[in-house]
Design a protein around this motif. Structure first.
Motif, PDB file in Angstrom:
ATOM      1  N   GLN A 127       0.826  -1.213   0.000  1.00 42.96           N
ATOM      2  CA  GLN A 127       0.000   0.000   0.000  1.00 42.96           C
ATOM      3  C   GLN A 127       0.863   1.268   0.000  1.00 42.96           C
ATOM      4  O   GLN A 127       0.573   2.236   0.698  1.00 42.96           O
ATOM      5  CB  GLN A 127      -0.945  -0.006   1.206  1.00 42.96           C
ATOM      6  N   ASN A 128       1.940   1.225  -0.776  1.00 40.70           N
ATOM      7  CA  ASN A 128       2.852   2.369  -0.932  1.00 40.70           C
ATOM      8  C   ASN A 128       3.500   2.825   0.378  1.00 40.70           C
ATOM      9  O   ASN A 128       3.971   3.965   0.482  1.00 40.70           O
ATOM     10  CB  ASN A 128       2.115   3.557  -1.568  1.00 40.70           C
ATOM     11  N   ASP A 129       3.535   1.954   1.386  1.00 36.12           N
ATOM     12  CA  ASP A 129       4.151   2.300   2.674  1.00 36.12           C
ATOM     13  C   ASP A 129       5.652   1.997   2.611  1.00 36.12           C
ATOM     14  O   ASP A 129       6.115   0.955   3.085  1.00 36.12           O
ATOM     15  CB  ASP A 129       3.484   1.511   3.799  1.00 36.12           C
ATOM     16  N   VAL A 130       6.407   2.932   2.047  1.00 34.93           N
ATOM     17  CA  VAL A 130       7.850   2.739   1.885  1.00 34.93           C
ATOM     18  C   VAL A 130       8.560   2.751   3.236  1.00 34.93           C
ATOM     19  O   VAL A 130       9.476   1.963   3.481  1.00 34.93           O
ATOM     20  CB  VAL A 130       8.434   3.830   0.961  1.00 34.93           C
ATOM     21  N   THR A 131       8.127   3.639   4.126  1.00 31.59           N
ATOM     22  CA  THR A 131       8.755   3.726   5.452  1.00 31.59           C
ATOM     23  C   THR A 131       8.603   2.418   6.224  1.00 31.59           C
ATOM     24  O   THR A 131       9.560   1.916   6.824  1.00 31.59           O
ATOM     25  CB  THR A 131       8.134   4.874   6.269  1.00 31.59           C
ATOM     26  N   GLY A 132       7.401   1.871   6.195  1.00 34.45           N
ATOM     27  CA  GLY A 132       7.170   0.604   6.881  1.00 34.45           C
ATOM     28  C   GLY A 132       7.979  -0.525   6.273  1.00 34.45           C
ATOM     29  O   GLY A 132       8.531  -1.369   6.987  1.00 34.45           O
ATOM     30  N   ASN A 175      25.272  -5.603  18.864  1.00 39.81           N
ATOM     31  CA  ASN A 175      25.976  -4.534  19.563  1.00 39.81           C
ATOM     32  C   ASN A 175      25.853  -3.207  18.820  1.00 39.81           C
ATOM     33  O   ASN A 175      25.709  -2.152  19.426  1.00 39.81           O
ATOM     34  CB  ASN A 175      27.449  -4.941  19.720  1.00 39.81           C
ATOM     35  N   LEU A 176      25.884  -3.279  17.483  1.00 37.26           N
ATOM     36  CA  LEU A 176      25.855  -2.076  16.657  1.00 37.26           C
ATOM     37  C   LEU A 176      25.527  -2.475  15.228  1.00 37.26           C
ATOM     38  O   LEU A 176      25.885  -3.565  14.793  1.00 37.26           O
ATOM     39  CB  LEU A 176      27.234  -1.393  16.696  1.00 37.26           C
ATOM     40  N   TYR A 177      24.810  -1.616  14.513  1.00 33.74           N
ATOM     41  CA  TYR A 177      24.619  -1.874  13.092  1.00 33.74           C
ATOM     42  C   TYR A 177      24.637  -0.572  12.307  1.00 33.74           C
ATOM     43  O   TYR A 177      24.359   0.503  12.841  1.00 33.74           O
ATOM     44  CB  TYR A 177      23.328  -2.657  12.830  1.00 33.74           C
ATOM     45  N   LYS A 178      24.978  -0.696  11.020  1.00 37.36           N
ATOM     46  CA  LYS A 178      25.062   0.465  10.141  1.00 37.36           C
ATOM     47  C   LYS A 178      24.479   0.097   8.785  1.00 37.36           C
ATOM     48  O   LYS A 178      24.780  -0.969   8.246  1.00 37.36           O
ATOM     49  CB  LYS A 178      26.530   0.896   9.981  1.00 37.36           C
ATOM     50  N   ILE A 179      23.637   0.968   8.251  1.00 31.33           N
ATOM     51  CA  ILE A 179      23.065   0.740   6.923  1.00 31.33           C
ATOM     52  C   ILE A 179      24.077   1.197   5.878  1.00 31.33           C
ATOM     53  O   ILE A 179      24.453   2.370   5.827  1.00 31.33           O
ATOM     54  CB  ILE A 179      21.734   1.493   6.759  1.00 31.33           C
ATOM     55  N   LEU A 180      24.527   0.261   5.051  1.00 31.71           N
ATOM     56  CA  LEU A 180      25.536   0.557   4.039  1.00 31.71           C
ATOM     57  C   LEU A 180      24.911   1.083   2.751  1.00 31.71           C
ATOM     58  O   LEU A 180      25.486   1.950   2.080  1.00 31.71           O
ATOM     59  CB  LEU A 180      26.355  -0.705   3.739  1.00 31.71           C
ATOM     60  N   ALA A 181      23.743   0.545   2.407  1.00 33.84           N
ATOM     61  CA  ALA A 181      23.060   0.962   1.179  1.00 33.84           C
ATOM     62  C   ALA A 181      21.602   0.547   1.268  1.00 33.84           C
ATOM     63  O   ALA A 181      21.252  -0.379   2.008  1.00 33.84           O
ATOM     64  CB  ALA A 181      23.718   0.323  -0.047  1.00 33.84           C
ATOM     65  N   GLU A 182      20.753   1.247   0.528  1.00 37.54           N
ATOM     66  CA  GLU A 182      19.335   0.887   0.483  1.00 37.54           C
ATOM     67  C   GLU A 182      18.758   1.319  -0.863  1.00 37.54           C
ATOM     68  O   GLU A 182      19.199   2.298  -1.465  1.00 37.54           O
ATOM     69  CB  GLU A 182      18.577   1.526   1.640  1.00 37.54           C
ATOM     70  N   ARG A 183      17.760   0.555  -1.313  1.00 35.67           N
ATOM     71  CA  ARG A 183      17.193   0.837  -2.632  1.00 35.67           C
ATOM     72  C   ARG A 183      15.816   0.188  -2.762  1.00 35.67           C
ATOM     73  O   ARG A 183      15.459  -0.696  -1.976  1.00 35.67           O
ATOM     74  CB  ARG A 183      18.116   0.302  -3.731  1.00 35.67           C
ATOM     75  N   LYS A 184      15.073   0.649  -3.759  1.00 31.13           N
ATOM     76  CA  LYS A 184      13.793   0.039  -4.109  1.00 31.13           C
ATOM     77  C   LYS A 184      13.949  -0.691  -5.433  1.00 31.13           C
ATOM     78  O   LYS A 184      14.553  -0.169  -6.366  1.00 31.13           O
ATOM     79  CB  LYS A 184      12.694   1.099  -4.240  1.00 31.13           C
ATOM     80  N   GLU A 185      13.411  -1.892  -5.495  1.00 27.80           N
ATOM     81  CA  GLU A 185      13.371  -2.651  -6.741  1.00 27.80           C
ATOM     82  C   GLU A 185      11.944  -3.136  -6.927  1.00 27.80           C
ATOM     83  O   GLU A 185      11.487  -4.024  -6.200  1.00 27.80           O
ATOM     84  CB  GLU A 185      14.341  -3.832  -6.704  1.00 27.80           C
ATOM     85  N   ALA A 186      11.248  -2.509  -7.883  1.00 24.33           N
ATOM     86  CA  ALA A 186       9.830  -2.813  -8.106  1.00 24.33           C
ATOM     87  C   ALA A 186       9.063  -2.594  -6.806  1.00 24.33           C
ATOM     88  O   ALA A 186       9.074  -1.505  -6.252  1.00 24.33           O
ATOM     89  CB  ALA A 186       9.666  -4.235  -8.641  1.00 24.33           C
ATOM     90  N   GLU A 187       8.439  -3.644  -6.261  1.00 34.26           N
ATOM     91  CA  GLU A 187       7.652  -3.518  -5.033  1.00 34.26           C
ATOM     92  C   GLU A 187       8.408  -4.029  -3.804  1.00 34.26           C
ATOM     93  O   GLU A 187       7.796  -4.375  -2.791  1.00 34.26           O
ATOM     94  CB  GLU A 187       6.333  -4.296  -5.182  1.00 34.26           C
ATOM     95  N   THR A 188       9.729  -4.058  -3.891  1.00 35.58           N
ATOM     96  CA  THR A 188      10.549  -4.566  -2.786  1.00 35.58           C
ATOM     97  C   THR A 188      11.540  -3.505  -2.324  1.00 35.58           C
ATOM     98  O   THR A 188      12.157  -2.822  -3.148  1.00 35.58           O
ATOM     99  CB  THR A 188      11.326  -5.825  -3.221  1.00 35.58           C
TER     100      THR A 188
END
Length: 229
Positions: free
Chosen positions: A42-47, A94-107
């Protein structure tokens, strides 16, 4: 949901209040790069982003278990483990870091670097019955040691080093050190009284009591003696 903001807030809280959790050593940490993904509904990209991060952290734990217990990553048991601990991910990461993020179609897809606290993870999984204890610990007694009156971190380190020097102690798993109170899980080849005697006679601690809730849960409660001026 597990977000970078949550871990940042946790870090600030730990800095403001004297509550510390210590890994047994630097080798008790495992750094892993993993990927997580979630369907955008339902277009909820944040979720979807939050779900993808949660999936990545679960995959990090799954990979850590595979490496720690020499279980093939495709083993179905690992998915069961992931489902069992995913809601407690902050306990093992203990710790995490987001290295990269992207949208592919509906994922929505994220790449994450995470640091896993292996001692805590392995202990919990053993207690949940997922994996057997090492052969040298199968016939041993596991005791929970609580020591109060520790004035400073040096007292905590002294106690840890003392436990590691006791001949009947096979393994020492540090727990928490907070408000002058330290907790350890200790694997013994002897009995609880023998460890208590060592703490009194050689360690210089005062024995408060030994409690046994059941056959699998024995607690030793001690107090560090006050230093004489």
């Amino acid at each position: 949901m597990f977000t970078g903001r949550y871990f940042y807030l946790s870090f600030i809280i730990l800095m403001l209040f004297p509550i510390f959790v210590y890994a047994q050593s630097d080798t008790g940490l495992l750094n892993i790069d993993v990927e997580g993904q979630a369907l955008i509904r339902q277009n909820d990209v944040t979720g979807a982003r939050e779900e993808a991060i949660k999936d990545a952290l679960g995959n990090a734990i799954q990979t850590a278990v595979s490496k720690s217990f020499s279980v093939p990553i495709e083993d179905k048991k690992l998915q069961t483990v992931k489902n069992a601990v995913i809601n407690e991910a902050e306990k093992y990461i203990n710790l995490y870091k987001i290295l990269a993020e992207r949208k592919e179609a509906e994922t929505y897809i994220v790449n994450v670097n995470a640091t896993i606290v292996l001692d805590v993870l392995k202990n919990d999984l053993k207690q949940k019955g997922f994996f057997r204890l090492p052969l040298q610990e199968e016939d041993s007694l596991r005791v929970f040691l609580n020591v109060r009156g520790l004035k400073k971190y040096a007292d905590y380190l002294r106690l840890k080093e003392f436990l590691q020097s006791v001949k009947t102690v096979k393994s020492v798993y540090p727990g928490t050190f907070a408000w002058q109170h330290a907790c350890f899980e200790v694997v013994l080849s002897g009995n609880a009284q023998s460890l208590a005697d060592e703490l009194i006679q050689k360690g210089g601690y005062l024995l408060l009591d030994i409690q046994q809730a059941d056959i699998n849960h024995t607690e030793i409660n001690c107090m560090q003696k006050e230093e004489r001026s």
